[in-house]
Scaffold this active site. Structure first.
Site, mmCIF file in Angstrom:
data_model
loop_
_atom_site.group_PDB
_atom_site.id
_atom_site.type_symbol
_atom_site.label_atom_id
_atom_site.label_comp_id
_atom_site.label_asym_id
_atom_site.label_seq_id
_atom_site.Cartn_x
_atom_site.Cartn_y
_atom_site.Cartn_z
ATOM 1 C CB SER A 14 29.942 35.139 -22.682
ATOM 2 O OG SER A 14 29.182 35.375 -23.839
ATOM 3 N NE ARG A 66 17.399 17.169 -35.999
ATOM 4 C CZ ARG A 66 18.330 18.087 -35.726
ATOM 5 N NH1 ARG A 66 18.454 18.554 -34.496
ATOM 6 N NH2 ARG A 66 19.151 18.526 -36.666
ATOM 7 C CG ASN A 108 17.680 31.122 -28.966
ATOM 8 O OD1 ASN A 108 18.721 30.810 -28.391
ATOM 9 N ND2 ASN A 108 17.638 31.382 -30.267
ATOM 10 C CG HIS A 110 19.099 34.839 -33.792
ATOM 11 N ND1 HIS A 110 19.725 33.693 -34.238
ATOM 12 C CD2 HIS A 110 18.999 35.670 -34.866
ATOM 13 C CE1 HIS A 110 19.987 33.820 -35.534
ATOM 14 N NE2 HIS A 110 19.553 35.008 -35.930
ATOM 15 C CB THR A 142 7.961 28.678 -32.062
ATOM 16 O OG1 THR A 142 8.787 29.269 -33.079
ATOM 17 C CG2 THR A 142 7.288 29.763 -31.231
ATOM 18 C CG LEU A 145 16.624 28.172 -36.951
ATOM 19 C CD1 LEU A 145 17.201 27.388 -35.778
ATOM 20 C CD2 LEU A 145 17.506 28.033 -38.183
ATOM 21 C CG ASP A 146 17.274 31.421 -35.098
ATOM 22 O OD1 ASP A 146 18.135 31.239 -35.987
ATOM 23 O OD2 ASP A 146 17.402 31.033 -33.924
ATOM 24 C CD GLU A 175 24.488 37.868 -28.342
ATOM 25 O OE1 GLU A 175 24.672 36.858 -27.640
ATOM 26 O OE2 GLU A 175 24.821 37.921 -29.532
HETATM 27 C C1 GRF Z 1 25.879 34.316 -28.946
HETATM 28 O O1 GRF Z 1 26.360 35.127 -29.982
HETATM 29 C C2 GRF Z 1 24.422 34.050 -29.185
HETATM 30 O O2 GRF Z 1 23.766 35.121 -29.848
HETATM 31 C C3 GRF Z 1 24.430 32.852 -30.071
HETATM 32 O O3 GRF Z 1 25.541 32.079 -29.673
HETATM 33 C C4 GRF Z 1 26.467 32.920 -28.985
HETATM 34 C C5 GRF Z 1 26.628 32.358 -27.607
HETATM 35 O O4 GRF Z 1 27.755 32.879 -27.023
HETATM 36 N N1 GRF Z 1 23.214 32.110 -29.928
HETATM 37 P P1 GRF Z 1 28.071 32.465 -25.490
HETATM 38 O O5 GRF Z 1 28.275 30.963 -25.499
HETATM 39 O O6 GRF Z 1 26.870 32.897 -24.676
HETATM 40 O O7 GRF Z 1 29.300 33.243 -25.161
#
Ligand code: GRF
Length: 198
Positions: A14, A66, A108, A110, A142, A145-146, A175
Site C-alpha cells: 500500500s 545474506r 524506509n 517504520h 543505515t 535496524l530502524d 504513512e
Molecule cells: C507498513 O506498516 C510499514 O510501516 C511497515 O510495513 C508495512 C507495509 O505495509 N514497514 P504495505 O506493504 O506498504 O501496505
C-alpha cells in the site's frame, strides 16, 4: 534530472502504491522498478497494473547467505539504474555490505515515532506503554535496524479503545501521507525534517 526510484516490498504494497501514484507531473522522481523477496507479494500485480517493471528475488535459495542474496538484489535492480531505493514493507534485514554503497540514497518507513519502538510489534508496544501519541517515521537507512537520520514523522493520537489493529490502520493511513511527501522533498535534495502533528 528525474531521479529513478526502486521500491522494495514484501507484502501488499500500500505504501509502494502511494509512492508510485505520487510521482507524476513536475515531481522530481519516477518509479523505475518494484522488487519483492517473495513472488506472492500482493504489491507486485499492483505495480504491474501501473506499468512499473517488477523483479522477484526470493531469499530462501540463499539459505541464510545474506551477502549472496544482496548481490542477487543488486543484479536485479541495476539494469533499471535506480538513484534512490525506498523500502516499503520490505521485511528482510539488509547488511552494511548492501546499505553502505546506498548511504544517503535509501529510505524506509517504520510504524512508530523513532527512536521509540524499533523492530516489530510497534503498535502493541505503544499500547502496552500507555502512550497517548504514536505514529510513523521515514528515515534514511543505515546498517543498524530502524536507525538513521529521520526525514519525516507523522503523529497519530492513541484512543482509549484502540487495539493494535485499529491503531495500525490509522498509522498506515498516515504513512500514506508521509512517505510520498518526504520522497518528493528528498528527491529534490531537501533534507529538512517534515513533521506532521496529530
Ligand atoms: C507498513 O506498516 C510499514 O510501516 C511497515 O510495513 C508495512 C507495509 O505495509 N514497514 P504495505 O506493504 O506498504 O501496505
Amino acid at each position: 534530472m528525474t531521479k529513478r526510484v526502486a521500491i522494495f516490498i514484501s507484502g501488499g504494497g500500500s505504501n509502494m502504491l502511494r509512492l508510485i501514484d505520487s510521482m507524476t507531473g513536475d515531481h522530481p522522481a519516477r518509479a523505475c522498478v518494484v522488487l519483492s523477496n517473495t513472488p506472492t507479494a500482493g504489491g507486485l500485480e499492483k505495480a504491474e497494473a501501473r506499468g512499473i517493471p517488477t523483479e522477484v528475488v526470493r531469499h530462501q535459495p540463499f539459505d541464510g547467505d545474506r551477502t549472496a542474496f544482496e548481490h542477487a538484489i543488486e543484479a536485479a535492480i541495476s539494469p533499471y539504474a535506480p538513484d534512490i531505493i525506498c523500502l516499503a514493507g520490505f521485511m528482510r534485514k539488509l547488511t552494511a555490505g548492501f546499505v553502505d554503497p546506498w548511504r544517503g540514497r535509501m529510505l524506509n518507513i517504520h510504524p512508530s515515532l523513532l527512536p521509540k519502538y524499533r523492530g516489530l510489534r510497534t503498535h502493541a508496544r505503544a499500547l502496552e506503554a500507555g502512550d497517548r501519541l504514536h505514529g510513523c517515521t521515514v528515515h534514511e537507512v543505515t546498517p543498524a535496524l530502524d536507525d538513521g537520520p529521520v526525514l519525516g514523522q507523522a503523529e497519530v493520537r492513541v484512543q482509549d479503545d484502540d487495539t493494535a489493529d485499529t491503531l495500525a490502520t490509522r498509522v498506515l493511513a498516515r504513512e500514506h501521507q508521509l512517505y510520498p511527501a518526504v520522497l518528493a522533498r528528498f528527491a529534490a535534495g531537501n533534507m529538512d525534517l517534515l513533521y506532521l502533528p496529530a
